[in-house]
Design an enzyme around this catalytic site. Structure first.
Site, mmCIF file in Angstrom:
data_model
loop_
_atom_site.group_PDB
_atom_site.id
_atom_site.type_symbol
_atom_site.label_atom_id
_atom_site.label_comp_id
_atom_site.label_asym_id
_atom_site.label_seq_id
_atom_site.Cartn_x
_atom_site.Cartn_y
_atom_site.Cartn_z
ATOM 1 N N LYS A 185 0.859 -1.123 -0.018
ATOM 2 C CA LYS A 185 -0.161 0.125 0.105
ATOM 3 C C LYS A 185 0.847 1.281 -0.101
ATOM 4 C CE LYS A 185 -4.333 1.052 0.205
ATOM 5 N NZ LYS A 185 -5.677 0.397 -0.219
ATOM 6 N N ASP A 218 -6.975 4.581 -4.124
ATOM 7 C CA ASP A 218 -7.693 4.403 -2.793
ATOM 8 C C ASP A 218 -8.187 5.878 -2.516
ATOM 9 O OD1 ASP A 218 -7.902 2.521 -0.404
ATOM 10 O OD2 ASP A 218 -7.259 4.599 0.382
#
Ligand code: NDP
Length: 448
Positions: free
Chosen positions: A129, A169
């Site tokens: 991430k 995201d």
């Protein structure tokens, strides 16, 4: 305390000591390892190989300066992150978040969750991430472009279609992915479609990727309801957020015959008893990039509740789809007392541990994000497949694949919960399925 439980608690305490102040990361680790006791008991070699200890330590963490100039010529400095958590199942895969609240601990919690989620999909992808404390809100396209170019100027050296494949995201949608891909191509002199997912379908993106996380979380809710002989048809639903995940969760609920009466953004809640008008919502959020309060100026029978809690609104199905820890114990109790029977998490870790406890003790069907929202990353893996074969699938075919994947994730979680004596505990089911897949590969690869 039994031996395995003691061991697991010791590992958790060590994570807390070694990662001071990273509360969200601690929370994510605790939620997973608290369910792993029975697995260690059944498969003691995982403990011998220190699999849990290794899983809790990212393979690599990259932190970098992102300097850029705003439209007035002033120099701005942000911080960029990429946490490459685990790559035993495939290249690191996971989105980029641009939000002022982003800290290293935020990215670590998201990366940790991603490892298990990606394993759950059954696709060949590892977990990672990234992101930045950059706030795209209120910035012009030119400012967002300059930021993305500076961010990618550093990050590109750590990426590659076989190494690390970011996506979107919070705060990172098709616009940002476009700027990031453009700069990657320029820096590397390679048209490497598979290095980013969430691209526009005009230049290598997959149809359905935009819809996938929201659609997938609704499919998961439908599967949970099926285990009780029920369905979404005719249900009153509430979906928090008004971003990518929320919009397409609302769309799929409506297609399956449910009514979504409320959604939100960080400014407040829209309550529309006859059902949210999706075209209006898309126009406000996707086209005009405005605040959700505008919705009530257009539909006078809708109510805007500034700083209200969306969870006070009665519903049978709730889908937290905004951000982490947005639904606490008090909100969970309110939902239960208002007759909520199912919760499917579009967001990552939106329910606090106390909230989860309330749902589980009240018999609410509760799907944790790492299972329920895995359709997004699964469709990213489908995008990678299409890029690798220079192919482009139809919307119908891709949506069918997404649906099959979500049914399979639900089945695996449900059956595993039953195998470990906790039928319908999707937290336990999801954690164990994801963990075992990663653990098997880690043991097979030796000490790496
Ligand atoms: P977007 O940026 O498109 O939308 C986020 C929405 O949540 C916005 O309405 C935003 O409101 C709201 N929000 C964000 N932060 C806060 C906050 N601190 N308090 C209140 N509201 C907030 O993001 P996504 O829809 O892509 O992501 C939503 C969630 O889903 C995140 O948890 C993400 O990690 C998760 N997720 C996303 C996937 C994807 O494919 N996009 C895949 C899997 C999970 P505002 O605009 O006012 O900030």
């Amino acid at each position: 305390m039994p031996d395995v439980q003691k061991k697991v608690e010791e590992i958790y305490q060590q994570v807390v000591r070694r990662n001071p102040g990273e509360l969200e990361f601690h929370q994510a680790v605790k939620e997973v390892i608290d369910t792993l006791g029975p697995v260690l008991k059944k498969y003691p070699h995982y403990a011998e190989h220190k699999v849990i200890e290794r899983i809790c330590e990212p393979e690599r963490q990259i932190i970098f300066r992102v300097p850029w100039q705003d439209d007035s010529g002033e120099v701005q400095i942000n911080r960029g992150f990429r946490v490459q958590f685990n790559s035993v199942l495939g290249p690191y895969k996971g989105g980029l978040r641009f939000h002022p609240s982003v800290l290293l601990g935020t990215i670590k919690f998201l990366g940790f969750e991603q490892v298990f989620k990606n394993a759950l999909t059954g696709m060949p992808i590892g977990g990672g991430k990234g992101g930045s404390d950059f706030d795209p809100k209120g910035r012009t396209d030119a400012e967002v472009m300059r930021f993305c170019q500076s961010f990618m100027t550093e990050l590109h050296r750590h990426l590659g279609e076989h190494t690390d494949v970011p996506a979107g995201d919070i705060g990172v949608g098709a616009r940002e992915i476009g700027y990031l891909f453009g700069q990657y191509k320029r820096m590397t002199n390679r048209y490497e479609s598979g290095v980013l997912t969430g691209k526009s379908p005009h230049w290598g993106g997959a149809l359905v990727r935009r819809e996938a996380t929201g659609y997938g979380a609704v499919y998961f809710a439908e599967e949970m309801l099926k285990t009780k002989g029920d369905s979404l048809a005719g249900k009153v639903c509430v979906v928090s957020g008004a971003g990518n995940v929320a919009i397409y969760a609302i769309e799929k609920i409506q297609q399956l015959g449910g009514t979504v009466v409320a959604c939100s953004d960080s400014g407040g809640v829209i309550y529309h008893e006859r059902g949210i008008e999706l075209d209006t919502l898309k126009q406000i959020k996707e086209v005009e990039r405005k605040r959700i309060s505008v919705y009530a100026d257009i539909h006078h029978d809708a109510k805007f509740i500034p700083s209200g809690s969306i969870w006070d609104i009665p519903c049978q199905v709730a889908m937290p789809s905004a951000t982490q820890n947005e639904l606490d114990g008090t909100a969970a109790k309110k939902l239960v007392s208002n007759g909520c029977i199912a919760v499917s998490e579009g967001a990552n870790m939106p329910t606090t541990p106390e909230g989860v406890r309330v749902f589980q003790e009240s018999g609410v069907l509760y799907a944790p994000g790492k299972a329920a929202n895995a359709g997004g990353v699964a469709t990213s893996a489908l995008e990678m497949q299409q890029n690798a074969t220079r192919d482009a699938w139809s919307f119908e075919h891709t949506e069918r694949r997404l649906h099959e994947i979500m049914i399979e994730i639900h089945r695996a979680c449900y059956e595993t919960s039953a195998e470990f004596g906790a039928t319908g505990n999707y937290v336990l089911g999801a954690n164990i399925v994801g963990f075992k897949r990663v653990a098997e590969a880690m043991v097979a690869f030796g000490l790496i």
